[in-house]
Write a protein that holds these residues in place. Structure first.
Motif, PDB file in Angstrom:
ATOM      1  N   GLY A 106      -8.670  17.956 -25.849  1.00  0.00           N
ATOM      2  CA  GLY A 106     -10.043  18.435 -26.228  1.00  0.00           C
ATOM      3  C   GLY A 106     -10.082  19.340 -27.416  1.00  0.00           C
ATOM      4  O   GLY A 106      -9.345  20.384 -27.282  1.00  0.00           O
ATOM      5  N   ASP A 107     -11.508  19.333 -27.762  1.00  0.00           N
ATOM      6  CA  ASP A 107     -11.590  20.516 -28.705  1.00  0.00           C
ATOM      7  C   ASP A 107     -12.211  21.466 -28.081  1.00  0.00           C
ATOM      8  O   ASP A 107     -12.950  21.293 -26.942  1.00  0.00           O
ATOM      9  CB  ASP A 107     -12.728  20.069 -29.663  1.00  0.00           C
ATOM     10  N   GLY A 108     -12.329  22.947 -28.645  1.00  0.00           N
ATOM     11  CA  GLY A 108     -12.953  23.797 -28.061  1.00  0.00           C
ATOM     12  C   GLY A 108     -12.503  25.250 -28.393  1.00  0.00           C
ATOM     13  O   GLY A 108     -11.544  25.482 -29.438  1.00  0.00           O
ATOM     14  N   LEU A 109     -12.967  26.241 -27.528  1.00  0.00           N
ATOM     15  CA  LEU A 109     -12.439  27.606 -27.643  1.00  0.00           C
ATOM     16  C   LEU A 109     -11.532  28.068 -26.553  1.00  0.00           C
ATOM     17  O   LEU A 109     -11.603  27.737 -25.381  1.00  0.00           O
ATOM     18  CB  LEU A 109     -13.756  28.713 -27.530  1.00  0.00           C
ATOM     19  N   ILE A 110     -10.325  28.384 -27.426  1.00  0.00           N
ATOM     20  CA  ILE A 110      -9.281  28.748 -26.438  1.00  0.00           C
ATOM     21  C   ILE A 110      -9.447  30.047 -25.894  1.00  0.00           C
ATOM     22  O   ILE A 110      -9.509  31.122 -26.372  1.00  0.00           O
ATOM     23  CB  ILE A 110      -7.894  28.530 -27.315  1.00  0.00           C
ATOM     24  N   GLU A 111      -9.098  30.245 -24.391  1.00  0.00           N
ATOM     25  CA  GLU A 111      -8.683  31.493 -23.959  1.00  0.00           C
ATOM     26  C   GLU A 111      -7.421  31.490 -23.469  1.00  0.00           C
ATOM     27  O   GLU A 111      -7.235  30.745 -22.314  1.00  0.00           O
ATOM     28  CB  GLU A 111      -9.768  31.482 -22.465  1.00  0.00           C
ATOM     29  N   PRO A 112      -6.467  32.562 -24.010  1.00  0.00           N
ATOM     30  CA  PRO A 112      -5.207  32.421 -23.499  1.00  0.00           C
ATOM     31  C   PRO A 112      -5.112  33.115 -22.131  1.00  0.00           C
ATOM     32  O   PRO A 112      -5.984  33.969 -22.071  1.00  0.00           O
ATOM     33  CB  PRO A 112      -4.508  33.370 -24.500  1.00  0.00           C
ATOM     34  N   MET A 113      -3.999  32.293 -21.180  1.00  0.00           N
ATOM     35  CA  MET A 113      -4.004  32.949 -19.906  1.00  0.00           C
ATOM     36  C   MET A 113      -2.586  33.671 -19.693  1.00  0.00           C
ATOM     37  O   MET A 113      -2.188  34.179 -18.747  1.00  0.00           O
ATOM     38  CB  MET A 113      -4.261  31.759 -18.929  1.00  0.00           C
ATOM     39  N   ALA A 114      -2.004  33.785 -20.985  1.00  0.00           N
ATOM     40  CA  ALA A 114      -0.612  34.464 -20.939  1.00  0.00           C
ATOM     41  C   ALA A 114      -0.321  34.751 -22.363  1.00  0.00           C
ATOM     42  O   ALA A 114      -0.871  34.091 -23.173  1.00  0.00           O
ATOM     43  CB  ALA A 114       0.532  33.458 -20.445  1.00  0.00           C
ATOM     44  N   ASP A 115       0.552  35.611 -22.319  1.00  0.00           N
ATOM     45  CA  ASP A 115       0.715  36.248 -23.767  1.00  0.00           C
ATOM     46  C   ASP A 115       2.269  36.096 -24.090  1.00  0.00           C
ATOM     47  O   ASP A 115       3.036  35.761 -23.056  1.00  0.00           O
ATOM     48  CB  ASP A 115       0.516  37.767 -23.850  1.00  0.00           C
ATOM     49  N   GLY A 117       5.887  36.039 -24.784  1.00  0.00           N
ATOM     50  CA  GLY A 117       7.084  36.966 -23.876  1.00  0.00           C
ATOM     51  C   GLY A 117       6.919  36.863 -22.271  1.00  0.00           C
ATOM     52  O   GLY A 117       7.654  37.136 -21.729  1.00  0.00           O
ATOM     53  N   ASP A 118       5.693  36.441 -22.021  1.00  0.00           N
ATOM     54  CA  ASP A 118       5.332  36.373 -20.211  1.00  0.00           C
ATOM     55  C   ASP A 118       6.190  35.573 -19.819  1.00  0.00           C
ATOM     56  O   ASP A 118       6.314  34.300 -20.295  1.00  0.00           O
ATOM     57  CB  ASP A 118       3.931  36.165 -20.290  1.00  0.00           C
ATOM     58  N   ALA A 119       6.809  35.846 -18.835  1.00  0.00           N
ATOM     59  CA  ALA A 119       7.253  34.799 -17.766  1.00  0.00           C
ATOM     60  C   ALA A 119       6.238  33.860 -17.195  1.00  0.00           C
ATOM     61  O   ALA A 119       5.481  34.495 -16.657  1.00  0.00           O
ATOM     62  CB  ALA A 119       8.566  35.188 -16.857  1.00  0.00           C
ATOM     63  N   VAL A 120       6.606  32.672 -17.243  1.00  0.00           N
ATOM     64  CA  VAL A 120       5.476  31.757 -16.490  1.00  0.00           C
ATOM     65  C   VAL A 120       6.170  30.988 -15.618  1.00  0.00           C
ATOM     66  O   VAL A 120       7.438  30.639 -15.800  1.00  0.00           O
ATOM     67  CB  VAL A 120       4.617  30.856 -17.540  1.00  0.00           C
ATOM     68  N   THR A 121       5.432  30.365 -14.736  1.00  0.00           N
ATOM     69  CA  THR A 121       5.984  29.380 -13.599  1.00  0.00           C
ATOM     70  C   THR A 121       5.248  28.094 -13.964  1.00  0.00           C
ATOM     71  O   THR A 121       4.302  28.107 -14.574  1.00  0.00           O
ATOM     72  CB  THR A 121       5.571  29.859 -11.888  1.00  0.00           C
ATOM     73  N   GLN A 122       6.011  27.054 -13.103  1.00  0.00           N
ATOM     74  CA  GLN A 122       5.659  25.716 -13.295  1.00  0.00           C
ATOM     75  C   GLN A 122       4.174  25.652 -12.698  1.00  0.00           C
ATOM     76  O   GLN A 122       3.999  25.960 -11.537  1.00  0.00           O
ATOM     77  CB  GLN A 122       6.318  24.784 -12.640  1.00  0.00           C
ATOM     78  N   GLY A 123       3.110  24.772 -13.305  1.00  0.00           N
ATOM     79  CA  GLY A 123       1.894  24.802 -12.668  1.00  0.00           C
ATOM     80  C   GLY A 123       1.038  26.026 -12.907  1.00  0.00           C
ATOM     81  O   GLY A 123      -0.277  25.992 -12.720  1.00  0.00           O
ATOM     82  N   GLN A 124       1.367  27.160 -13.600  1.00  0.00           N
ATOM     83  CA  GLN A 124       0.563  28.050 -14.148  1.00  0.00           C
ATOM     84  C   GLN A 124      -0.235  27.814 -15.097  1.00  0.00           C
ATOM     85  O   GLN A 124      -0.121  26.974 -16.192  1.00  0.00           O
ATOM     86  CB  GLN A 124       1.557  29.156 -14.603  1.00  0.00           C
ATOM     87  N   SER A 125      -1.536  28.388 -15.163  1.00  0.00           N
ATOM     88  CA  SER A 125      -2.394  27.969 -16.184  1.00  0.00           C
ATOM     89  C   SER A 125      -1.898  28.772 -17.657  1.00  0.00           C
ATOM     90  O   SER A 125      -1.949  29.930 -17.380  1.00  0.00           O
ATOM     91  CB  SER A 125      -3.889  28.595 -15.819  1.00  0.00           C
ATOM     92  N   LEU A 126      -1.867  28.032 -18.578  1.00  0.00           N
ATOM     93  CA  LEU A 126      -1.178  28.823 -19.880  1.00  0.00           C
ATOM     94  C   LEU A 126      -2.500  29.075 -20.705  1.00  0.00           C
ATOM     95  O   LEU A 126      -2.686  30.204 -21.461  1.00  0.00           O
ATOM     96  CB  LEU A 126      -0.545  27.891 -20.634  1.00  0.00           C
ATOM     97  N   ALA A 127      -3.614  28.156 -20.653  1.00  0.00           N
ATOM     98  CA  ALA A 127      -4.927  28.484 -21.477  1.00  0.00           C
ATOM     99  C   ALA A 127      -5.936  27.755 -20.908  1.00  0.00           C
ATOM    100  O   ALA A 127      -5.822  26.677 -20.182  1.00  0.00           O
ATOM    101  CB  ALA A 127      -4.593  28.051 -22.860  1.00  0.00           C
ATOM    102  N   ARG A 128      -7.084  28.208 -21.112  1.00  0.00           N
ATOM    103  CA  ARG A 128      -8.269  27.449 -20.844  1.00  0.00           C
ATOM    104  C   ARG A 128      -9.082  27.040 -22.216  1.00  0.00           C
ATOM    105  O   ARG A 128      -9.168  27.824 -23.068  1.00  0.00           O
ATOM    106  CB  ARG A 128      -9.227  28.031 -19.779  1.00  0.00           C
ATOM    107  N   ILE A 129      -9.563  25.890 -22.298  1.00  0.00           N
ATOM    108  CA  ILE A 129     -10.404  25.402 -23.686  1.00  0.00           C
ATOM    109  C   ILE A 129     -11.841  25.161 -23.106  1.00  0.00           C
ATOM    110  O   ILE A 129     -12.209  24.335 -22.389  1.00  0.00           O
ATOM    111  CB  ILE A 129      -9.688  24.133 -24.146  1.00  0.00           C
ATOM    112  N   TRP A 130     -12.548  26.198 -23.572  1.00  0.00           N
ATOM    113  CA  TRP A 130     -14.144  26.062 -23.234  1.00  0.00           C
ATOM    114  C   TRP A 130     -14.887  24.926 -24.355  1.00  0.00           C
ATOM    115  O   TRP A 130     -14.515  25.178 -25.497  1.00  0.00           O
ATOM    116  CB  TRP A 130     -14.650  27.102 -23.418  1.00  0.00           C
ATOM    117  N   PRO A 131     -15.815  24.358 -23.894  1.00  0.00           N
ATOM    118  CA  PRO A 131     -16.518  23.437 -24.791  1.00  0.00           C
ATOM    119  C   PRO A 131     -17.107  24.220 -25.811  1.00  0.00           C
ATOM    120  O   PRO A 131     -17.803  25.198 -25.430  1.00  0.00           O
ATOM    121  CB  PRO A 131     -17.438  22.656 -23.915  1.00  0.00           C
TER     122      PRO A 131
END
Length: 330
Positions: free
Chosen positions: A263-272, A274-288
């Motif tokens: 979907g379209d929107g304003l992206i909020e990164p939830m990881a930067d 080089g960060d180690a991430v886990t399966q199921g983790q939030s990578l970003a949120r997209i605000w309307p």
């Protein structure tokens, strides 16, 4: 097939340093007998291997052009055994416009191979490289970064190939480049790529992703400068001791590495990066973008790994690549 309309103003088989152009006739409103003049440098000293070095395959990616313009201005024949062909801006019209694709025909150079001698401007350039420059090369280095829409950890990359001997030669060249990260890269759209065209001719091919955001930094340009000289030493074209440091090996094993906006929107990164991430983790949120009081969409990591690329602008559209996760190879 018809001959290429492109004429080089430099010799390829004479010793010395030769600066000039690949001249492509292009009749347009403001120049009836005009031409696209693609800068090229050929540095030759006797017999030996040939390296073809290219940048700005996409016109908004700048580490390659800076490093290659520097190399073209400073490399001397006395340092060279063989030949170095330098084209800092492969898609020259896009480079001058600061855009990913050509402003003339909207051609994406990295989706235009093998090209056509009687096609669009972009296809004519691709055809010349396909039939003239790539066949004379032993090793090809094509610089990329994320352009205006992506940002990457700085890595050199090669592809998994059917010919394992060729793949091993490419991996050795990638390691010699010695970027901070080294990637076995999965392409989600390999049709028409320069990479694919070069590899199909059996050449050693290395590419990069050295940052992004439509600019370059002192650090990423430094990686490019060091890497191209290291690669030329590895190829036997330059002598000297390579400048090396640690590199982290990464792999992109499958399509779950790629994450796209739905979907379209304003992206909020939830990881930067080089960060180690886990399966199921939030990578970003997209605000309307058009109302308040509505919860955002969440982009969830489909696998564990290292956040290797992210969307750069603050606004996204449905279908945009939001994040790429790679796996560290120990």
């Amino acid at each position: 097939m018809k001959p290429s309309p492109i004429t080089p103003t430099v010799p390829f088989d004479q010793d010395g340093v030769h600066h000039g152009f690949l001249r492509l006739p292009y009749s347009r409103d403001d120049s009836a007998w005009g031409s696209v003049m693609i800068p090229i440098t050929v540095i030759r000293n006797g017999d030996g291997p040939t390296a073809l070095l290219t940048g700005a395959n996409h016109g908004d990616e700048y580490e390659g052009p800076v490093a290659l313009m520097d190399l073209a201005a400073t490399l001397t024949p006395a340092e060279v055994t063989g030949r170095v062909v330098i084209v800092p801006a492969l898609n020259y019209p896009a480079f001058r416009a600061g855009t990913r694709t050509s402003p003339i025909d909207k051609g994406n150079m990295n989706r235009s191979f093998p090209g056509a001698p009687d096609g669009t401007v972009t296809q004519k350039i691709a055809d010349y490289f396909q039939r003239v420059l790539v066949p004379m090369a032993d090793v090809v280095l094509d610089f990329h970064s994320g352009g205006k829409t992506l940002d990457f950890l700085p890595f050199a990359a090669v592809h998994v190939l059917e010919d394992k001997k060729q793949e091993a030669a490419c991996v050795a060249a990638m390691k010699a480049f010695n970027a901070p990260w080294s990637m076995m890269m999965l392409e989600i759209d390999a049709v028409g790529m320069f990479d694919t065209a070069v590899e199909a001719q059996g050449k050693v091919f290395v590419t990069t992703e050295l940052g992004g955001g439509g600019t370059a930094t002192a650090r990423t340009i430094g990686i490019a400068r060091k890497g191209v000289r290291n690669l030329l030493m590895h190829a036997g074209i330059l002598t000297g001791e390579a400048e090396t440091g640690p590199t982290v090996m990464l792999d992109m094993p499958d399509g779950d590495c790629f994450h796209f906006a739905e979907g379209d929107g304003l992206i909020e990164p939830m990881a930067d990066l080089g960060d180690a991430v886990t399966q199921g983790q939030s990578l970003a949120r997209i605000w309307p973008p058009d109302r308040t009081g509505v919860l955002p969409m969440t982009v969830i990591a489909k696998r564990a790994g290292l956040l290797t690329a992210r969307h750069f602008p603050g606004l996204v559209k449905s279908g945009d690549c939001v994040a790429v996760i790679a796996v560290e190879v120990r």
